[in-house]
Design an enzyme around this catalytic site. Structure first.
Site, short mmCIF file in Angstrom:
data_model
loop_
_atom_site.label_atom_id
_atom_site.label_comp_id
_atom_site.label_asym_id
_atom_site.label_seq_id
_atom_site.Cartn_x
_atom_site.Cartn_y
_atom_site.Cartn_z
N CYS A 146 42.45 34.06 77.88
CA CYS A 146 43.04 35.35 77.54
C CYS A 146 41.99 36.28 76.95
O CYS A 146 41.17 35.85 76.12
CB CYS A 146 44.19 35.15 76.55
SG CYS A 146 45.06 36.68 76.14
N CYS A 153 43.97 37.39 69.41
CA CYS A 153 44.98 36.98 68.44
C CYS A 153 44.51 35.71 67.71
O CYS A 153 44.27 34.67 68.33
CB CYS A 153 46.30 36.72 69.14
SG CYS A 153 46.88 38.11 70.15
N CYS A 185 46.05 32.07 68.20
CA CYS A 185 46.32 31.58 69.56
C CYS A 185 45.21 30.71 70.10
O CYS A 185 44.03 31.09 70.08
CB CYS A 185 46.54 32.78 70.48
SG CYS A 185 46.93 32.29 72.16
N CYS A 209 61.82 29.89 80.07
CA CYS A 209 60.93 30.96 79.63
C CYS A 209 59.62 30.86 80.40
O CYS A 209 58.90 29.87 80.28
CB CYS A 209 60.67 30.83 78.14
SG CYS A 209 62.17 30.88 77.14
N CYS A 237 63.81 34.08 81.13
CA CYS A 237 63.13 35.00 80.23
C CYS A 237 61.67 35.06 80.63
O CYS A 237 61.03 34.02 80.81
CB CYS A 237 63.26 34.53 78.78
SG CYS A 237 62.40 35.58 77.57
N CYS A 281 63.92 39.77 73.32
CA CYS A 281 63.65 38.59 72.49
C CYS A 281 62.36 38.88 71.74
O CYS A 281 61.32 39.14 72.35
CB CYS A 281 63.50 37.37 73.40
SG CYS A 281 62.99 35.86 72.55
N ARG A 311 66.06 31.26 66.84
CA ARG A 311 65.50 30.10 67.54
C ARG A 311 64.38 29.48 66.72
O ARG A 311 63.46 30.19 66.30
CB ARG A 311 64.96 30.52 68.90
CG ARG A 311 64.43 29.37 69.75
CD ARG A 311 63.98 29.87 71.11
NE ARG A 311 65.04 30.64 71.73
CZ ARG A 311 64.83 31.62 72.61
NH1 ARG A 311 63.60 31.94 72.96
NH2 ARG A 311 65.85 32.27 73.14
#
Length: 407
Positions: free
Chosen positions: A65, A69, A72, A109, A142, A202, A272
């Site tokens: 990526c 972040c 992550c 998801c 999702c 979400c 969740r």
């Protein structure tokens, strides 16, 4: 405790607590913890009964990526030894989803690393959504693909997506401390784009990154204002090879207080328990079911979770039941307003860490053979605040591998 009685009354009326009341929940003592859980449990049962919704993650594209972040394992510069692979084909993604659905999940998801999808990526994911829906008519889908450009949410909706996940993660004031390649406002914009397209929004948070109580309350009140149908609460798993590898700030008691605060602030939303529950809640996981009405089944994006069979046993032993595909997740007033969380006739249903439905930083324990709670009899339990690096395991099965998934 007057505070808890007040919060229960407000929760049953869908009335927001004050910031001071939310902060007071986080400040309660361990001696009062069971009272806090019992109070928040009344609100949870009022809106969701004893149902637990199961969700299953499929990592469509792992690693590499360009975003930075800090939490992550897939971030730019991460040296975590995670799986790295490019896009799964629609048939491969559908096969991965089928494993979770066979284990009792009602939502799949679909997550992909990256800043956000190109139009070609949206085409690819749309084909995957249609393939899954053709084979599993009742499944909720999702998508979680990062920051959305204009028109992309509408295209995902037309392809059959029910929901879109994009987490705020932390407070606006501290967002720049964990990510510099995009902004808090970018994330809010994507959640609003999902709403506007008729997708069930979400959006949630990550706890344990060194934030203050005030930061936690700030982000949860911001989420209430955005009004997502689903609020995933992730607990940071400090992956070696990431900037937050040494941030071990959570205890099971702290996690329960955070979940209770979220339930009081978002009483009628699907709360969740997402990435990190196995690592930080550990043997206290069943208590968390009294606060949250939704969990992920099996493994996460780049890390292993509790064995799927152990998840099902935990739910049953705690006196809860798995929510069926024919049951609507959200209360009736949300179904009519948002198009139907859990309703296939409506606009959707109504997940970390990096922007994901589960946790790029999440890990877990359990065993490949279906083990139960984290830890074993032969491993002495460390002190409460000691780093549990022994519980962080990189995912080596399921999507992107030749091994059967954990579901």
């Amino acid at each position: 405790m007057d505070l808890l009685n007040t919060l229960v009354e407000k929760g049953l009326r869908r009335e927001s607590p004050t910031r001071d009341e939310a902060l007071a929940v986080l400040a309660t003592s361990d001696d009062d913890l069971l009272d806090v859980v019992a109070a928040a449990g009344k609100v949870r049962r009022h809106w969701f009964g004893r149902r637990v919704k199961l969700n299953y993650l499929v990592n469509l594209k792992s690693g590499l990526c360009p975003e930075d972040c800090s939490y992550c394992s897939q971030r730019l510069g991460s040296t975590a030894g995670i799986l790295k692979y490019t896009w799964l084909k629609p048939d491969e993604a559908s096969e991965a989803a089928a494993a979770g659905l066979a284990g009792g999940a009602k939502r799949v998801c679909l997550v992909a690393s990256g800043r956000g999808p190109t139009d070609r990526d949206v085409d690819r994911v749309s084909e995957t959504i249609r393939t899954i829906k053709d084979r599993h008519e009742d499944v909720e889908v999702c998508a979680c693909l990062g920051l959305l450009s204009d028109g992309q949410a509408e295209r995902l909706r037309e392809a059959g997506a029910d929901a879109y996940n994009h987490n705020l993660n932390t407070s606006e004031a501290t967002y720049g401390d964990i990510t510099t390649t995009h902004t808090y406002a970018d994330r809010v914009d994507t959640v609003n784009k999902a709403h506007a397209a008729g997708l069930s929004a979400c959006s949630g948070l990550i706890a344990g990154m060194g934030e203050s109580d005030e930061d936690l309350v700030d982000v949860v009140f911001s989420l209430r204002e955005l009004d997502p149908d689903s609020v995933p609460v992730n607990f940071l798993i400090p992956f070696e090879g990431t900037p937050l590898a040494k941030e071990w700030n959570l205890t099971p008691q702290r996690c329960l207080r955070i979940l209770a605060m979220v339930r009081f602030v978002c009483p009628d939303a699907e709360v969740r328990i997402a990435g990190g529950r196995e690592v930080h809640l550990r043997t206290m996981q069943p208590l968390a079911l009294h606060l949250a009405n939704s969990i992920f089944l099996g493994d996460y994006l780049t890390s292993e979770g509790q064995a799927g069979r152990a998840d099902l046993e935990m739910i049953a032993d705690a006196g809860f039941e798995v929510e069926g595909a024919d049951q609507v997740t959200l209360p009736a007033h949300r179904v009519s307003a948002a198009g139907g969380c859990g309703s296939h006739e409506g606009a959707g249903c109504g997940p970390q860490a990096e922007a994901g439905c589960g946790s790029h930083a999440a890990a877990g324990c359990g065993s490949h053979g279906g083990g139960g709670v984290c830890g074993t009899a032969s491993t002495p339990e460390p002190a409460a605040n000691e780093a549990r690096t022994d519980l962080v395991a990189v995912r080596r099965r399921g999507a992107g591998t030749d091994l059967a998934p954990n579901a």
